[in-house]
Design an enzyme around this catalytic site. Structure first.
Site, PDB file in Angstrom:
ATOM      1  N   GLY A 239       0.765  -1.239   0.000  1.00 14.87           N
ATOM      2  CA  GLY A 239       0.000   0.000   0.000  1.00 14.87           C
ATOM      3  C   GLY A 239       0.795   1.286   0.000  1.00 14.87           C
ATOM      4  O   GLY A 239       0.215   2.360  -0.211  1.00 14.87           O
ATOM      5  N   GLU A 274       4.001  -6.746   1.768  1.00 11.18           N
ATOM      6  CA  GLU A 274       3.550  -7.061   0.413  1.00 11.18           C
ATOM      7  C   GLU A 274       3.550  -5.826  -0.488  1.00 11.18           C
ATOM      8  O   GLU A 274       2.511  -5.455  -1.045  1.00 11.18           O
ATOM      9  CB  GLU A 274       2.119  -7.617   0.449  1.00 11.18           C
ATOM     10  CG  GLU A 274       1.940  -8.864   1.283  1.00 11.18           C
ATOM     11  CD  GLU A 274       0.474  -9.298   1.398  1.00 11.18           C
ATOM     12  OE1 GLU A 274       0.239 -10.493   1.629  1.00 11.18           O
ATOM     13  OE2 GLU A 274      -0.428  -8.444   1.269  1.00 11.18           O
ATOM     14  N   PRO A 275       4.684  -5.168  -0.653  1.00 13.84           N
ATOM     15  CA  PRO A 275       4.687  -3.975  -1.501  1.00 13.84           C
ATOM     16  C   PRO A 275       4.601  -4.344  -2.977  1.00 13.84           C
ATOM     17  O   PRO A 275       5.173  -5.339  -3.407  1.00 13.84           O
ATOM     18  CB  PRO A 275       6.049  -3.350  -1.188  1.00 13.84           C
ATOM     19  CG  PRO A 275       6.918  -4.518  -0.867  1.00 13.84           C
ATOM     20  CD  PRO A 275       6.033  -5.513  -0.165  1.00 13.84           C
ATOM     21  N   GLY A 276       3.887  -3.575  -3.740  1.00 12.05           N
ATOM     22  CA  GLY A 276       3.825  -3.767  -5.189  1.00 12.05           C
ATOM     23  C   GLY A 276       4.290  -2.497  -5.882  1.00 12.05           C
ATOM     24  O   GLY A 276       5.404  -2.390  -6.385  1.00 12.05           O
ATOM     25  N   ARG A 277       3.420  -1.494  -5.806  1.00  7.35           N
ATOM     26  CA  ARG A 277       3.640  -0.231  -6.517  1.00  7.35           C
ATOM     27  C   ARG A 277       4.988   0.414  -6.197  1.00  7.35           C
ATOM     28  O   ARG A 277       5.693   0.887  -7.085  1.00  7.35           O
ATOM     29  CB  ARG A 277       2.510   0.726  -6.132  1.00  7.35           C
ATOM     30  CG  ARG A 277       2.417   1.963  -6.972  1.00  7.35           C
ATOM     31  CD  ARG A 277       1.389   2.936  -6.402  1.00  7.35           C
ATOM     32  NE  ARG A 277       0.139   2.351  -6.048  1.00  7.35           N
ATOM     33  CZ  ARG A 277      -0.951   2.331  -6.821  1.00  7.35           C
ATOM     34  NH1 ARG A 277      -0.915   2.903  -7.999  1.00  7.35           N
ATOM     35  NH2 ARG A 277      -2.056   1.763  -6.414  1.00  7.35           N
ATOM     36  N   ARG A 313      -5.257   2.914 -15.978  1.00  6.75           N
ATOM     37  CA  ARG A 313      -5.344   3.709 -14.737  1.00  6.75           C
ATOM     38  C   ARG A 313      -5.976   5.098 -14.916  1.00  6.75           C
ATOM     39  O   ARG A 313      -6.814   5.489 -14.107  1.00  6.75           O
ATOM     40  CB  ARG A 313      -3.966   3.826 -14.061  1.00  6.75           C
ATOM     41  CG  ARG A 313      -3.339   2.462 -13.725  1.00  6.75           C
ATOM     42  CD  ARG A 313      -2.151   2.567 -12.791  1.00  6.75           C
ATOM     43  NE  ARG A 313      -2.588   2.926 -11.454  1.00  6.75           N
ATOM     44  CZ  ARG A 313      -2.498   4.113 -10.932  1.00  6.75           C
ATOM     45  NH1 ARG A 313      -1.955   5.107 -11.616  1.00  6.75           N
ATOM     46  NH2 ARG A 313      -2.938   4.337  -9.725  1.00  6.75           N
ATOM     47  N   CYS A 343     -12.498   3.112 -29.078  1.00  5.13           N
ATOM     48  CA  CYS A 343     -13.786   3.775 -29.367  1.00  5.13           C
ATOM     49  C   CYS A 343     -14.580   4.011 -28.090  1.00  5.13           C
ATOM     50  O   CYS A 343     -15.641   3.409 -27.879  1.00  5.13           O
ATOM     51  CB  CYS A 343     -14.571   2.932 -30.359  1.00  5.13           C
ATOM     52  SG  CYS A 343     -13.649   2.764 -31.874  1.00  5.13           S
ATOM     53  N   GLU A 344     -14.044   4.823 -27.226  1.00  4.66           N
ATOM     54  CA  GLU A 344     -14.731   5.221 -25.993  1.00  4.66           C
ATOM     55  C   GLU A 344     -14.239   6.618 -25.629  1.00  4.66           C
ATOM     56  O   GLU A 344     -13.036   6.886 -25.702  1.00  4.66           O
ATOM     57  CB  GLU A 344     -14.350   4.296 -24.821  1.00  4.66           C
ATOM     58  CG  GLU A 344     -14.773   2.881 -25.012  1.00  4.66           C
ATOM     59  CD  GLU A 344     -15.346   2.245 -23.756  1.00  4.66           C
ATOM     60  OE1 GLU A 344     -15.762   2.967 -22.824  1.00  4.66           O
ATOM     61  OE2 GLU A 344     -15.369   1.007 -23.737  1.00  4.66           O
TER      62      GLU A 344
HETATM   63  N1  LLP Z   1      -1.414  -6.942  -0.713  1.00  2.47           N
HETATM   64  C1  LLP Z   1      -2.708  -7.094  -1.032  1.00  2.47           C
HETATM   65  C2  LLP Z   1      -3.513  -8.069  -0.311  1.00  2.47           C
HETATM   66  C3  LLP Z   1      -3.273  -6.304  -2.056  1.00  2.47           C
HETATM   67  O1  LLP Z   1      -4.561  -6.434  -2.345  1.00  2.47           O
HETATM   68  C4  LLP Z   1      -2.462  -5.355  -2.733  1.00  2.47           C
HETATM   69  C5  LLP Z   1      -3.014  -4.512  -3.799  1.00  2.47           C
HETATM   70  C6  LLP Z   1      -1.108  -5.251  -2.376  1.00  2.47           C
HETATM   71  C7  LLP Z   1      -0.619  -6.065  -1.362  1.00  2.47           C
HETATM   72  C8  LLP Z   1      -0.153  -4.327  -3.051  1.00  2.47           C
HETATM   73  O2  LLP Z   1      -0.478  -2.994  -2.905  1.00  2.47           O
HETATM   74  P1  LLP Z   1       0.541  -1.863  -3.400  1.00  2.47           P
HETATM   75  O3  LLP Z   1       1.804  -1.975  -2.563  1.00  2.47           O
HETATM   76  O4  LLP Z   1       0.845  -2.106  -4.836  1.00  2.47           O
HETATM   77  O5  LLP Z   1      -0.187  -0.620  -3.181  1.00  2.47           O
HETATM   78  N2  LLP Z   1      -4.948  -1.331  -9.782  1.00  2.47           N
HETATM   79  C9  LLP Z   1      -4.824  -0.338  -8.755  1.00  2.47           C
HETATM   80  C10 LLP Z   1      -4.180  -0.890  -7.501  1.00  2.47           C
HETATM   81  C11 LLP Z   1      -4.904  -2.079  -6.918  1.00  2.47           C
HETATM   82  C12 LLP Z   1      -4.246  -2.636  -5.694  1.00  2.47           C
HETATM   83  C13 LLP Z   1      -4.867  -3.901  -5.279  1.00  2.47           C
HETATM   84  N3  LLP Z   1      -4.242  -4.551  -4.183  1.00  2.47           N
HETATM   85  C14 LLP Z   1      -4.062   0.858  -9.315  1.00  2.47           C
HETATM   86  O6  LLP Z   1      -3.662   0.829 -10.464  1.00  2.47           O
HETATM   87  O7  LLP Z   1      -3.897   1.852  -8.601  1.00  2.47           O
END
Ligand code: LLP
Length: 422
Positions: A239, A274-277, A313, A343-344
């Site tokens: 997050g 659990e970092p993603g972004r 996004r 086409c939107e």
């Molecule tokens: N852990 C869980 C259980 C999650 O559901 C998520 C993201 C993460 C970790 C990773 O979160 P992050 O560190 O990336 O913020 N498509 C959207 C974001 C959806 C996130 C869903 N869950 C966007 O493009 O902003």
């Protein structure tokens, strides 16, 4: 920090001119910087060095094999949310005992796959899921290791579509009902409770929501331990936000610095993150070419060859992604809408944006596109998905070929009776 910089007014990805990649590979193309990716992981991982921890990359942000392998080589585990993600993680060589499995809708087939692969734990999101997991584990004569995903009812102050820790959201088990669910879990023969999981949302740019939720979780863990539960894992989810525009999110060090003193109080407990972004977002750009400049009576459109199918996004969350030219030179700025070929009317990359006056045929880079870019892309309007490229120093590698028209109809079949009709 990222390694997409101008050198003599030409945009480079590390030491490779972006133009060179666009000309060889075509557009639209996602370009990732290997060294940026590694640095982001390292900085995040090091920030938690003071506590026993495991960083599980949220691979929904970017699930390309080369990206996963890069992170796995650095010791990352994976946070998965589907059988498909498990498959990708294992194919990239991620150790199963570093994989944690979340998601509100796991099916029995997915549970079976994860149990036989030996994932570290399931983040369970409901009583019904717990029951099914117990049955599936029983059939396989296995014990499922479980952390209940607790919903702490904290407002992460982010876009409503990506807020997950509010009571009204579909995620997790209400914190006030958690003790009851832990008791239920303890009574199930094939379930072994090992931890607590919590994830309150994405693109969070303040520390306070994380701290508020952690404080609530710590009270719960202490309560559970008093009752005799062995809580060995605390999964804090992901997050942490990034800078797309003018946001000033906490750095990983500030983030960890606020959480670690609270965590330390817990003693024997491994922290999962659990970092993603924050790992991959600013390690990637989307490069697109302007097909047409189209001035109308009300505004100026730049029609580019990347659409909402390539980067959803802006259309989905009204998200802001910076747009910069590949060739930097002195020119006037004008207000434009950057739109795709779909086409939107909702197909845009930027609206009412002040940008340097771009020319038809020119290349532009859409920044911060490494997370939730390619992974959310689709074939809408029968557009083959873009190519992905990984840059490492002065070399670049195609890590996903652009899809072909043939790929578009893969798996589709015309029933015989339709053939007879023509
Ligand atoms: N852990 C869980 C259980 C999650 O559901 C998520 C993201 C993460 C970790 C990773 O979160 P992050 O560190 O990336 O913020 N498509 C959207 C974001 C959806 C996130 C869903 N869950 C966007 O493009 O902003």
């Amino acid at each position: 920090m990222h390694l997409f910089t101008y050198k003599q007014n030409e945009l480079y990805a590390e030491d490779v001119p972006v133009r060179q990649i666009a000309e060889k590979v075509g557009t639209p193309v996602y370009i990732y910087s290997y060294n940026t990716l590694c640095r982001h992981f390292e900085v995040f991982d090091k920030a938690f060095a003071g506590v026993e921890h495991l960083v599980c990359f949220a691979m929904k942000a970017n699930s390309n094999q080369a990206v996963l392998k890069t992170l796995a080589n650095m010791g990352a585990g994976m946070d998965i949310v589907s059988g498909g993600e498990l498959y990708r993680a294992l194919a990239a060589g991620v150790e199963p005992n570093k994989i944690v499995y979340a998601g509100v809708g796991k099916t029995s087939a997915e549970m079976q796959y994860a149990l036989s692969s030996g994932v570290l734990l399931f983040n369970v999101e409901s009583a019904a899921e717990l029951k099914l997991l117990n049955q599936v584990a029983g059939k396989l004569s296995k014990k499922a290791h479980v952390a209940l995903r607790v919903n702490p009812d904290v407002d992460p102050q982010t876009h409503p579509y990506i807020s997950t820790g509010l009571e009204k959201n579909k995620f997790g088990i209400n914190i006030y009902q958690a003790i009851e669910e832990y008791k239920t879990a303890a009574a199930l023969e094939n379930i072994q409770v090992v931890g607590v999981h919590c994830h309150i949302g994405s693109q969070i740019t303040e520390i306070a929501p994380f701290v508020d939720s952690l404080k609530k979780i710590i009270i719960l863990i202490k309560e559970l331990r008093k009752m005799g539960f062995s809580i060995k894992y605390l999964n804090l989810g992901g997050g942490l936000g990034i800078t797309y525009d003018t946001e000033t999110p906490p750095s990983p060090a500030q983030f960890a610095g606020a959480l670690i003193p609270l965590i330390k109080d817990l003693g024997n407990c491994k922290i999962i993150l659990e970092p993603g972004r924050v790992i991959v977002g600013n390690a990637g750009i989307l490069v697109t070419r302007i097909t047409y400049a189209k001035p109308t009576t009300s505004k100026k459109f730049l029609i580019v060859d990347a659409g909402m199918n390539d980067l959803a996004r802006p259309s989905l969350y009204n998200a802001h992604h910076k747009i910069i030219p590949i060739q930097q030179n002195k020119r006037a700025e004008i207000e434009v809408d950057v739109v795709g070929p779909i086409c939107e009317t909702g197909d845009f990359l930027a609206q009412k944006r002040l940008l340097p006056e771009f020319l038809q045929g020119e290349l532009m880079a859409v920044l911060s596109a490494g997370s939730y870019g390619f992974s959310m892309s689709s074939n809408y309007n029968s557009r083959p998905r873009a190519a992905e490229v990984l840059v490492f120093g002065d070399k670049y590698y195609i890590i996903k070929q652009r899809e072909s028209y043939k790929d578009l109809i893969k798996g589709e079949e015309i029933p015989l009776f339709l053939g007879e009709m023509s």
